[in-house]
Design a protein around this motif. Structure first.
Motif, PDB file in Angstrom:
ATOM      1  N   ASP A 221      29.598  -5.978   9.507  1.00  0.00           N
ATOM      2  CA  ASP A 221      28.469  -5.276  10.092  1.00  0.00           C
ATOM      3  C   ASP A 221      28.184  -5.833  11.468  1.00  0.00           C
ATOM      4  O   ASP A 221      28.191  -7.043  11.672  1.00  0.00           O
ATOM      5  CB  ASP A 221      27.222  -5.443   9.215  1.00  0.00           C
ATOM      6  N   THR A 222      27.947  -4.927  12.380  1.00  0.00           N
ATOM      7  CA  THR A 222      27.561  -5.337  13.720  1.00  0.00           C
ATOM      8  C   THR A 222      26.067  -5.126  13.827  1.00  0.00           C
ATOM      9  O   THR A 222      25.577  -4.081  13.422  1.00  0.00           O
ATOM     10  CB  THR A 222      28.273  -4.464  14.759  1.00  0.00           C
ATOM     11  N   PHE A 223      25.368  -6.119  14.313  1.00  0.00           N
ATOM     12  CA  PHE A 223      23.946  -5.891  14.514  1.00  0.00           C
ATOM     13  C   PHE A 223      23.502  -6.304  15.897  1.00  0.00           C
ATOM     14  O   PHE A 223      24.102  -7.153  16.547  1.00  0.00           O
ATOM     15  CB  PHE A 223      23.092  -6.517  13.405  1.00  0.00           C
ATOM     16  N   VAL A 224      22.453  -5.624  16.298  1.00  0.00           N
ATOM     17  CA  VAL A 224      21.910  -5.822  17.618  1.00  0.00           C
ATOM     18  C   VAL A 224      20.732  -6.760  17.476  1.00  0.00           C
ATOM     19  O   VAL A 224      19.916  -6.586  16.578  1.00  0.00           O
ATOM     20  CB  VAL A 224      21.463  -4.446  18.152  1.00  0.00           C
ATOM     21  N   ALA A 225      20.669  -7.780  18.304  1.00  0.00           N
ATOM     22  CA  ALA A 225      19.556  -8.714  18.213  1.00  0.00           C
ATOM     23  C   ALA A 225      18.972  -8.899  19.599  1.00  0.00           C
ATOM     24  O   ALA A 225      19.703  -9.162  20.552  1.00  0.00           O
ATOM     25  CB  ALA A 225      20.037 -10.046  17.657  1.00  0.00           C
ATOM     26  N   CYS A 226      17.670  -8.732  19.698  1.00  0.00           N
ATOM     27  CA  CYS A 226      17.008  -8.919  20.978  1.00  0.00           C
ATOM     28  C   CYS A 226      16.367 -10.292  20.977  1.00  0.00           C
ATOM     29  O   CYS A 226      15.488 -10.575  20.170  1.00  0.00           O
ATOM     30  CB  CYS A 226      15.955  -7.840  21.209  1.00  0.00           C
ATOM     31  N   ARG A 227      16.832 -11.160  21.862  1.00  0.00           N
ATOM     32  CA  ARG A 227      16.294 -12.522  21.919  1.00  0.00           C
ATOM     33  C   ARG A 227      14.898 -12.513  22.536  1.00  0.00           C
ATOM     34  O   ARG A 227      14.185 -13.502  22.479  1.00  0.00           O
ATOM     35  CB  ARG A 227      17.208 -13.431  22.754  1.00  0.00           C
ATOM     36  N   ASN A 228      14.504 -11.411  23.131  1.00  0.00           N
ATOM     37  CA  ASN A 228      13.195 -11.342  23.770  1.00  0.00           C
ATOM     38  C   ASN A 228      12.090 -10.969  22.795  1.00  0.00           C
ATOM     39  O   ASN A 228      11.112 -11.682  22.641  1.00  0.00           O
ATOM     40  CB  ASN A 228      13.240 -10.336  24.924  1.00  0.00           C
ATOM     41  N   CYS A 229      12.260  -9.857  22.050  1.00  0.00           N
ATOM     42  CA  CYS A 229      11.159  -9.404  21.187  1.00  0.00           C
ATOM     43  C   CYS A 229      11.461  -9.582  19.707  1.00  0.00           C
ATOM     44  O   CYS A 229      10.621  -9.292  18.860  1.00  0.00           O
ATOM     45  CB  CYS A 229      10.798  -7.948  21.487  1.00  0.00           C
ATOM     46  N   GLY A 230      12.672 -10.047  19.362  1.00  0.00           N
ATOM     47  CA  GLY A 230      12.974 -10.283  17.954  1.00  0.00           C
ATOM     48  C   GLY A 230      13.489  -9.063  17.221  1.00  0.00           C
ATOM     49  O   GLY A 230      13.817  -9.143  16.040  1.00  0.00           O
ATOM     50  N   TYR A 231      13.567  -7.943  17.898  1.00  0.00           N
ATOM     51  CA  TYR A 231      14.110  -6.732  17.271  1.00  0.00           C
ATOM     52  C   TYR A 231      15.527  -7.019  16.774  1.00  0.00           C
ATOM     53  O   TYR A 231      16.336  -7.631  17.478  1.00  0.00           O
ATOM     54  CB  TYR A 231      14.135  -5.612  18.310  1.00  0.00           C
ATOM     55  N   ALA A 232      15.803  -6.613  15.531  1.00  0.00           N
ATOM     56  CA  ALA A 232      17.161  -6.752  15.002  1.00  0.00           C
ATOM     57  C   ALA A 232      17.475  -5.495  14.211  1.00  0.00           C
ATOM     58  O   ALA A 232      16.649  -5.026  13.425  1.00  0.00           O
ATOM     59  CB  ALA A 232      17.272  -7.980  14.111  1.00  0.00           C
ATOM     60  N   ALA A 403      26.599  -5.440  24.003  1.00  0.00           N
ATOM     61  CA  ALA A 403      25.737  -6.497  24.512  1.00  0.00           C
ATOM     62  C   ALA A 403      25.272  -6.071  25.895  1.00  0.00           C
ATOM     63  O   ALA A 403      26.056  -5.538  26.678  1.00  0.00           O
ATOM     64  CB  ALA A 403      26.512  -7.805  24.586  1.00  0.00           C
ATOM     65  N   GLY A 404      23.991  -6.272  26.159  1.00  0.00           N
ATOM     66  CA  GLY A 404      23.466  -5.889  27.463  1.00  0.00           C
ATOM     67  C   GLY A 404      22.811  -4.523  27.471  1.00  0.00           C
ATOM     68  O   GLY A 404      22.124  -4.166  28.420  1.00  0.00           O
ATOM     69  N   ASP A 405      23.017  -3.741  26.387  1.00  0.00           N
ATOM     70  CA  ASP A 405      22.312  -2.452  26.287  1.00  0.00           C
ATOM     71  C   ASP A 405      20.806  -2.728  26.229  1.00  0.00           C
ATOM     72  O   ASP A 405      20.375  -3.810  25.843  1.00  0.00           O
ATOM     73  CB  ASP A 405      22.736  -1.716  25.011  1.00  0.00           C
ATOM     74  N   ASP A 406      20.022  -1.703  26.559  1.00  0.00           N
ATOM     75  CA  ASP A 406      18.568  -1.868  26.530  1.00  0.00           C
ATOM     76  C   ASP A 406      18.073  -1.985  25.098  1.00  0.00           C
ATOM     77  O   ASP A 406      18.476  -1.200  24.236  1.00  0.00           O
ATOM     78  CB  ASP A 406      17.880  -0.644  27.169  1.00  0.00           C
ATOM     79  N   ARG A 409      13.243  -1.483  21.637  1.00  0.00           N
ATOM     80  CA  ARG A 409      11.821  -1.779  21.510  1.00  0.00           C
ATOM     81  C   ARG A 409      11.214  -2.261  22.816  1.00  0.00           C
ATOM     82  O   ARG A 409      10.173  -1.788  23.236  1.00  0.00           O
ATOM     83  CB  ARG A 409      11.599  -2.819  20.412  1.00  0.00           C
ATOM     84  N   CYS A 410      11.874  -3.226  23.498  1.00  0.00           N
ATOM     85  CA  CYS A 410      11.230  -3.825  24.675  1.00  0.00           C
ATOM     86  C   CYS A 410      12.021  -3.618  25.968  1.00  0.00           C
ATOM     87  O   CYS A 410      11.554  -3.999  27.035  1.00  0.00           O
ATOM     88  CB  CYS A 410      10.983  -5.309  24.443  1.00  0.00           C
ATOM     89  N   GLY A 411      13.219  -3.047  25.867  1.00  0.00           N
ATOM     90  CA  GLY A 411      13.963  -2.758  27.089  1.00  0.00           C
ATOM     91  C   GLY A 411      14.819  -3.897  27.613  1.00  0.00           C
ATOM     92  O   GLY A 411      15.632  -3.711  28.505  1.00  0.00           O
ATOM     93  N   HIS A 412      14.648  -5.095  27.054  1.00  0.00           N
ATOM     94  CA  HIS A 412      15.467  -6.249  27.440  1.00  0.00           C
ATOM     95  C   HIS A 412      16.926  -6.027  27.062  1.00  0.00           C
ATOM     96  O   HIS A 412      17.224  -5.186  26.225  1.00  0.00           O
ATOM     97  CB  HIS A 412      14.945  -7.465  26.681  1.00  0.00           C
ATOM     98  N   ALA A 413      17.820  -6.822  27.627  1.00  0.00           N
ATOM     99  CA  ALA A 413      19.237  -6.708  27.248  1.00  0.00           C
ATOM    100  C   ALA A 413      19.446  -7.307  25.854  1.00  0.00           C
ATOM    101  O   ALA A 413      18.979  -8.410  25.582  1.00  0.00           O
ATOM    102  CB  ALA A 413      20.092  -7.439  28.268  1.00  0.00           C
TER     103      ALA A 413
END
Ligand code: ATP
Ligand code: MG
Length: 580
Positions: A221-232, A403-406, A409-413
């Motif tokens: 499984d590939t998952f997206v994790a935002c180090r800025n807002c915690g979205y996963a 990686a690097g996509d917006d 939730r918060c628009g960060h990479a």
């Protein structure tokens, strides 16, 4: 518990099994925990069975603590229950189907929503009976397309599945939250490192859903994790934020000769060099043809998917988006049957005419302009505008996430990680209650349709995940709660070491510890140490050369720390080490 290696049914292997690619598979086989019977079908040897039962016990304790009640269904099930919900066919090739001697259809249960719904319907009738949560820990069967990595993806595997039954949406949300909490506790106790990710519902059909993913390089499984807002979120669940529609005058569509441009890169450099377009791969529209088979349907549909040319189609994302339809590769023979689809030069301009549905990436918004195929060999078209030159039939989440996509939730990479699904919680809603007609009689005498949640833990998979996350170059390193023993006492030497080791083992057992003792008479110290490291019991006590001086050695398998301790303190020190 006291296990003696002199009689234990265990043979460790020095070599990795030839078919093993991931560390957990290699180590569990080498350490004699499991043995392969068929692809995705494994037997558990004594130490493996202990670890498996330990995982099941932790899961059971936490399910009971949250108010779940344990039941047990058969794995062998008659077709009719799954026919009623459409899953007999929806499951496609993944379902193990069989016939009894009278020719009646049966299946081996891949998951048990239908059965639980039916059971509750049989026993409960009043609103006063609800809510209720039932679970089982049971063997499941799925004829996985790619059984893999030993017990990580089996065709037969052990799952805890639970189901909540509530009168209303608020009740369902509560049951879901309780499960979420219970999962956090149980995965923490198991010592699994995990992330809770938004998930997509897939074949289940429903709304809110999260997956517990164990980060691992070998994860599927590939998952997206935002180090800025915690979205996963699981990659399958990531929604692409669409750009704003584009308005204003655009140049007319122009067909261009583009000889020798079989790839996006060659196309981009050709049109920039010869026509001065100044585009990048992201300005091209790549059109991928697939066949989509809806289980049970007679024929597959031909479908074209449009994604920006700088991205690949992620088949898992596509699969999740089209579920229960199953996309398949469009082969040369399929192209031969569709002369309108010019391989390598497909543009959406002709799809309406051809009667082929066209689904696009959300970035293909109204008014966006693209370089794409001109539906003639060797030619492409520029200034192909969405809404003007073609009209998509809808959007589809099929393009790879990177990686690097917006962050949605918060628009960060965002970062991209890999993981293994160990648990899944899911607000099913009323799909199964509708199919079964599961109602409670309300206080006013009117029926209330029950709403359900379904919640899974991969019990056997958790064993592999632990092996995957917790090993080193020497072997397995079990967290204490699931380890096959608390302490591994190794007796090695020609004097009375084995005798003393056995005496210590008995003392430790009397203190309530689970003990594995290496009392094999004619096995070299080197082999005994290697085995202890491979087996992965968290605390190792060595009764060896130092015995003559009254010392033994205490080793911590996790940290590798070694200490010489007086024999007289050994029991107390081991008890202490095992208490943490
Ligand atoms: P996956 O995406 O890995 O195929 P799934 O989404 O099909 O899993 P669920 O139907 O949600 O799985 O099953 C609940 C749990 O059972 C999963 O979270 C996973 O831990 C476990 N599981 C599912 N399939 C397998 C399998 N083939 N082998 C071992 N465990 C499995
Ligand atoms: Mg799942």
């Amino acid at each position: 518990m006291l296990l003696r290696m002199s009689t234990l049914f265990l043979r460790t292997l020095r070599e990795d099994p030839a078919d093993a690619e991931v560390p957990s598979h290699k180590l569990l086989v080498r350490a004699g925990y499991v043995r392969r019977v068929a692809p995705g079908v494994y037997s558990w040897l004594p130490l493996g069975k202990i670890v498996l039962e330990n995982v099941a016990r932790v899961v059971r304790e936490e399910m009971n603590a949250m108010g779940g009640q344990e039941v047990l269904f058969p794995a062998l099930l008659p077709r009719e229950y799954y026919e009623a919900t459409g899953r007999w066919s929806e499951y496609g090739d993944t379902l193990f189907r069989l016939k009894d001697r009278k020719g009646a259809d049966y299946l081996l249960g891949p998951t048990h929503e239908e059965m639980f719904t039916d059971m509750v319907k049989g026993e409960y009738s009043s609103y006063k009976d609800y809510p209720v949560t039932l679970y089982q820990i049971q063997t499941k069967y799925r004829d996985e397309a790619r059984p893999r990595a030993g017990i990580l993806r089996g065709r037969e595997f052990v799952m805890k599945d639970s189901y909540s039954f509530d009168l209303d949406d608020d009740g369902l949300k509560r049951s879901y939250e309780q499960h979420r909490e219970a999962y956090i506790k149980l995965f923490d106790r198991l010592g699994i490192d995990y992330k809770i990710c938004f998930a997509m519902s897939g074949a289940m059909g429903g709304s809110a859903s999260e997956e517990f993913l164990a980060p691992a390089e070998t994860g599927e499984d590939t998952f997206v994790a935002c180090r800025n807002c915690g979205y996963a979120a699981n990659a399958e669940a990531v929604l692409t934020p669409p750009p704003a529609p584009v308005t204003g005058e655009r140049p007319a569509l122009r067909v261009l000769d583009t000889p020798g441009t079989p790839t996006i890169e060659t196309l981009v450099s050709y049109v920039n060099e010869h026509y001065g377009l100044g585009v990048t791969a992201a300005d091209t529209l790549k059109n991928v043809v697939v066949k989509v088979r809806v289980p049970g349907a007679a024929e597959a549909e031909t479908l074209v998917i449009g994604v920006p040319g700088d991205r690949e189609v992620d088949f898992k994302r596509l699969e999740a988006s089209l579920s229960p339809g199953v996309p398949e590769i469009f082969e040369a023979a399929d192209f031969a049957r569709h002369p309108g689809l010019v391989r390598g030069y497909i543009g959406p301009q002709v799809l309406k005419e051809l009667g082929i549905r066209y689904l696009v990436d959300p970035r293909v918004v109204e008014g966006s302009s693209w370089v794409t195929g001109a539906n003639e060999p060797g030619r492409h078209a520029a200034h192909v505008v969405a809404g003007r030159d073609f009209e998509p039939d809808g959007t589809v989440e099929a393009a790879e996430v990177r990686a690097g996509d917006d962050c949605p939730r918060c628009g960060h990479a965002v970062a991209i990680d890999r993981g293994i699904e160990i648990g899944h919680i899911f607000q099913l809603g009323r799909k199964y209650a509708d199919a079964a007609g599961l109602d409670a009689l309300g206080p006013d005498g009117k029926p209330i349709r029950i709403t359900m949640g379904s919640y899974g833990v991969g019990v056997s998979r958790a064993v592999a995940v632990l092996a995957e996350q917790r090993h080193d170059a020497l072997g397995l390193v079990w967290p204490r709660e699931v380890a096959p023993a608390d302490v591994h006492v190794v007796g090695t030497g020609k004097d009375n070491q084995v005798e003393v080791a056995l005496r210590l083992a008995e003392e430790l057992q009397a203190k309530g510890l689970r003990v594995l003792v290496d009392d094999r008479p004619s096995v070299s110290p080197g082999v005994k140490f290697k085995d202890a490291e491979l087996l992965g019991v968290p605390t190792i006590l060595i009764v060896g050369r130092g015995l003559a001086q009254g010392v033994v050695e205490l080793r911590d398998r996790l940290t590798g720390e070694k200490q010489e301790i007086p024999l007289t303190d050994a029991t107390a020190r081991v008890v202490e080490a095992c208490a943490v």
